[in-house]
Write a protein that holds these residues in place. Structure first.
Motif, mmCIF file in Angstrom:
data_model
loop_
_atom_site.group_PDB
_atom_site.id
_atom_site.type_symbol
_atom_site.label_atom_id
_atom_site.label_comp_id
_atom_site.label_asym_id
_atom_site.label_seq_id
_atom_site.Cartn_x
_atom_site.Cartn_y
_atom_site.Cartn_z
ATOM 1 N N ARG A 96 0.850 -1.186 0.000
ATOM 2 C CA ARG A 96 0.000 0.000 0.000
ATOM 3 C C ARG A 96 0.882 1.230 0.000
ATOM 4 N NH1 ARG A 96 -3.841 1.061 4.441
ATOM 5 N NH2 ARG A 96 -4.645 -1.007 3.982
ATOM 6 N N VAL A 99 0.422 9.189 1.642
ATOM 7 C CA VAL A 99 1.069 10.495 1.754
ATOM 8 C C VAL A 99 1.228 10.834 3.223
ATOM 9 C CG1 VAL A 99 1.005 12.889 0.991
ATOM 10 C CG2 VAL A 99 -0.282 11.162 -0.264
ATOM 11 N N TRP A 107 -3.612 7.043 3.464
ATOM 12 C CA TRP A 107 -3.372 5.966 2.496
ATOM 13 C C TRP A 107 -4.198 6.219 1.255
ATOM 14 C CZ3 TRP A 107 0.763 3.461 3.685
ATOM 15 C CH2 TRP A 107 1.118 3.320 5.026
ATOM 16 N N ILE A 108 -3.601 6.010 0.086
ATOM 17 C CA ILE A 108 -4.335 6.282 -1.153
ATOM 18 C C ILE A 108 -4.419 5.077 -2.070
ATOM 19 C CG2 ILE A 108 -3.990 8.770 -1.131
ATOM 20 C CD1 ILE A 108 -1.658 8.496 -2.970
ATOM 21 N N LEU A 109 -3.773 3.985 -1.714
ATOM 22 C CA LEU A 109 -3.934 2.774 -2.517
ATOM 23 C C LEU A 109 -3.515 1.568 -1.692
ATOM 24 C CD1 LEU A 109 -3.336 2.106 -6.207
ATOM 25 C CD2 LEU A 109 -2.225 0.576 -4.579
ATOM 26 N N ALA A 110 -4.263 0.493 -1.816
ATOM 27 C CA ALA A 110 -3.873 -0.782 -1.219
ATOM 28 C C ALA A 110 -4.203 -1.886 -2.201
ATOM 29 C CB ALA A 110 -4.605 -1.016 0.102
ATOM 30 N N ASN A 128 2.192 11.349 -10.638
ATOM 31 C CA ASN A 128 1.667 9.987 -10.748
ATOM 32 C C ASN A 128 2.490 9.014 -9.916
ATOM 33 O OD1 ASN A 128 -0.459 10.607 -12.515
ATOM 34 N ND2 ASN A 128 0.935 10.596 -14.262
ATOM 35 N N GLY A 140 -2.198 2.712 -10.032
ATOM 36 C CA GLY A 140 -1.613 4.037 -9.998
ATOM 37 C C GLY A 140 -2.629 5.059 -9.528
ATOM 38 N N ALA A 141 -2.116 6.174 -9.060
ATOM 39 C CA ALA A 141 -2.987 7.259 -8.638
ATOM 40 C C ALA A 141 -2.228 8.571 -8.787
ATOM 41 C CB ALA A 141 -3.429 7.071 -7.187
ATOM 42 N N SER A 142 -2.967 9.635 -8.965
ATOM 43 C CA SER A 142 -2.368 10.963 -9.014
ATOM 44 C C SER A 142 -2.463 11.612 -7.647
ATOM 45 C CB SER A 142 -3.096 11.843 -10.045
ATOM 46 O OG SER A 142 -2.965 11.312 -11.344
ATOM 47 N N ASP A 143 -1.428 12.338 -7.297
ATOM 48 C CA ASP A 143 -1.435 13.069 -6.035
ATOM 49 C C ASP A 143 -0.573 14.304 -6.189
ATOM 50 O OD1 ASP A 143 -2.058 12.659 -2.876
ATOM 51 O OD2 ASP A 143 -0.169 13.730 -3.199
ATOM 52 N N SER A 144 -1.061 15.415 -5.687
ATOM 53 C CA SER A 144 -0.359 16.689 -5.874
ATOM 54 C C SER A 144 0.169 17.269 -4.578
ATOM 55 C CB SER A 144 -1.297 17.702 -6.551
ATOM 56 O OG SER A 144 -1.641 17.264 -7.842
ATOM 57 N N THR A 145 0.216 16.464 -3.525
ATOM 58 C CA THR A 145 0.640 17.008 -2.239
ATOM 59 C C THR A 145 2.060 17.573 -2.317
ATOM 60 O OG1 THR A 145 -0.717 15.316 -1.171
ATOM 61 C CG2 THR A 145 0.823 16.527 0.228
ATOM 62 N N LEU B 18 -4.864 7.569 8.122
ATOM 63 C CA LEU B 18 -6.244 7.607 7.648
ATOM 64 C C LEU B 18 -6.395 6.828 6.356
ATOM 65 C CD1 LEU B 18 -6.843 11.435 8.200
ATOM 66 C CD2 LEU B 18 -7.664 9.575 9.665
ATOM 67 N N TRP B 29 -7.968 -1.292 -3.274
ATOM 68 C CA TRP B 29 -8.738 -0.076 -3.507
ATOM 69 C C TRP B 29 -7.786 1.064 -3.853
ATOM 70 C CZ3 TRP B 29 -7.096 3.805 -0.360
ATOM 71 C CH2 TRP B 29 -6.523 3.449 0.874
ATOM 72 N N GLY B 31 -7.767 5.559 -3.777
ATOM 73 C CA GLY B 31 -8.514 6.714 -3.288
ATOM 74 C C GLY B 31 -7.782 8.005 -3.557
ATOM 75 N N TYR B 40 -12.607 11.210 1.052
ATOM 76 C CA TYR B 40 -11.919 10.557 -0.049
ATOM 77 C C TYR B 40 -12.885 10.385 -1.214
ATOM 78 C CZ TYR B 40 -7.725 8.553 2.335
ATOM 79 O OH TYR B 40 -6.529 8.349 2.983
ATOM 80 N N GLN B 111 -6.911 17.707 -5.710
ATOM 81 C CA GLN B 111 -5.511 18.041 -5.932
ATOM 82 C C GLN B 111 -5.158 19.392 -5.289
ATOM 83 O OE1 GLN B 111 -3.554 15.557 -7.786
ATOM 84 N NE2 GLN B 111 -5.496 14.558 -7.348
ATOM 85 N N GLN B 114 -4.863 18.758 -1.656
ATOM 86 C CA GLN B 114 -3.620 18.036 -1.394
ATOM 87 C C GLN B 114 -2.432 18.988 -1.370
ATOM 88 O OE1 GLN B 114 -3.519 15.015 -4.461
ATOM 89 N NE2 GLN B 114 -5.388 14.043 -3.692
ATOM 90 N N ARG B 115 -2.367 19.876 -2.342
ATOM 91 C CA ARG B 115 -1.243 20.805 -2.369
ATOM 92 C C ARG B 115 -1.253 21.709 -1.138
ATOM 93 N NH1 ARG B 115 2.229 22.253 -6.302
ATOM 94 N NH2 ARG B 115 2.143 19.999 -6.633
ATOM 95 N N LEU B 182 -5.141 10.507 -12.617
ATOM 96 C CA LEU B 182 -5.323 9.055 -12.706
ATOM 97 C C LEU B 182 -5.882 8.518 -11.396
ATOM 98 C CD1 LEU B 182 -4.715 6.382 -14.294
ATOM 99 C CD2 LEU B 182 -2.479 6.396 -13.159
#
Lengths: 194, 188
Positions: A96, A99, A107-110, A128, A140-145, B18, B29, B31, B40, B111, B114-115, B182
């Motif tokens: 998993r 961020v 958590w954003i993916l498992a 990505n 895959g997932a997108s994250d902009s943190t 979380l 999954w 998210g 989420y 997004q 998140q930033r 994505l």
């Protein structure tokens, strides 16, 4: 730029020697593998700076049996191993990723069951994220943190055993490497067996 | 395979931190988290029908219809209310809009959140702050984080001033997002 370490060298007690940084003194060399001891934690590949795009893979020698939060890969993190992205093997045991913001992980993916000896990898390209098990993408997932380059750490809970670390900021080269040929190896900065 | 999307609150993960409500009940999954906001967008591939029904019936959650479907007149108010309850402006959702577009715009706002989190901001909403709160009534530190967020994305900041509401600001920034996003193998 790519680097690797097969940990094939004489047994050694913590702290793990250069080019690694081992601030918690938890990394030892046992039977040509990296063993995480003490209270658990992470060691940093300290010999290089990194691009924002990062790829790390390693063999999770006891990935299915070490317990929850074993075999961790931290990317784009700070020196405190916070404020970045983490991929780990949970107690399921699945891979998993999430961020970390100020010590709290969202958590954003498992997904993707892990077996002992599997090669796990964590990649960030732009925004990505992706994880693979034995080269097979698990989602895959997108994250902009976070977008800036950061530090690369690996580690886990006590008892975590790691082998064959490989990392690069050149994602295309890393993908080729996953094809199992070691033609790229001469270009890497590699820890050789002692 | 088909991917189903849901709006769900975040809950404590058994692995620390979380994760999406109901995430722990499935092996796999994905998210999109909302930064410091407790929600989420959860994506499941071919979800178990019983779990799917449970999430859909949970008043804290919302199941998003198939992406090719469009928002019906009779559903508009409910869809807007469900989206706004998560902290995403919804006044741009119209009758006839595909749910693909609804999810895409919601993801764009995630997004932004998140930033904000990555820049060290605390939760934007809550403690009396709503989507209707104006920029000039926010604490100076929060205003600066919003400006920093827009700067970090190279976005126009003209909405980040005076009497613009958070709803208007997030909508203006959302409209400037052009990068693909994505989630669970689906590109928005």
């Amino acid at each position: 730029m790519s680097v690797s370490d097969d940990f094939n060298r004489t047994n050694a007690s913590p702290p793990l020697a250069s080019p690694w940084s081992d601030p918690d003194s938890i990394g030892s060399i046992v039977s040509n593998q990296l063993s995480i001891g003490g209270a658990g934690g992470q060691v940093q590949w300290a010999a290089n700076s990194w691009n924002a795009d990062q790829f790390v893979q390693m063999v999770a020698v006891n990935g299915a049996s070490a317990g929850s939060a074993s075999h961790q890969i931290w990317l784009r993190t700070d020196s405190g191993r916070q404020n970045g992205y983490v991929c780990l093997i949970d107690g399921a045991p699945n891979l998993r990723y999430g961020v970390d913001v100020a010590g709290s992980i969202s958590w954003i993916l498992a997904g993707g069951g892990v077996a002992n000896g599997d090669t796990i990898a964590f990649t960030i390209t732009g925004s990505n994220l992706n994880e693979t098990i034995n080269g097979v993408p698990q989602g895959g997932a997108s994250d902009s943190t976070y977008s800036a380059a950061g530090l690369v750490w690996i580690g886990g809970i006590p008892g975590t055993i790691i082998d064959d670390f490989f990392a690069t900021g050149e994602i295309a080269a890393a993908s080729s490497f996953l094809g199992a040929d070691r033609a790229h190896q001469p270009q890497h900065q590699t820890m050789m067996a002692m | 395979v088909a991917v189903t999307f849901y709006l769900v609150p975040s809950v404590a993960s058994p692995y620390g931190g979380l994760e999406p409500k109901y995430g722990v009940q499935v092996v796999s999954w994905s998210g999109a988290y909302f930064g410091r906001e407790p929600f989420y967008i959860l994506a499941l591939t071919d979800p178990d029908p019983t779990l799917d029904a449970t999430i859909a019936a949970d008043p804290e959650c919302a199941k998003i219809p198939a992406l090719a479907n469009t928002v019906a007149a009779g559903a508009l108010a409910t869809v807007q209310a469900k989206v706004e309850a998560t902290g995403i402006p919804a006044n741009w959702i119209n009758v006839g809009m595909t749910y693909q577009t609804v999810v895409q715009n919601c993801l764009r706002v995630t997004q932004l959140y998140q930033r904000l989190a990555g820049l060290g901001a605390g939760r934007l909403l809550g403690s009396g702050v709503t989507l209707g709160t104006t920029f000039n009534s926010l604490p100076a530190g929060v205003r600066q984080k919003l400006l920093d967020m827009a700067d970090s994305l190279n976005f126009d900041k003209s909405s980040l001033s005076g009497a613009f509401t958070i709803r208007q600001i997030l909508k203006a920034l959302m409209d400037q997002w052009t990068e693909p996003i994505l989630l669970r193998g689906v590109t928005f």
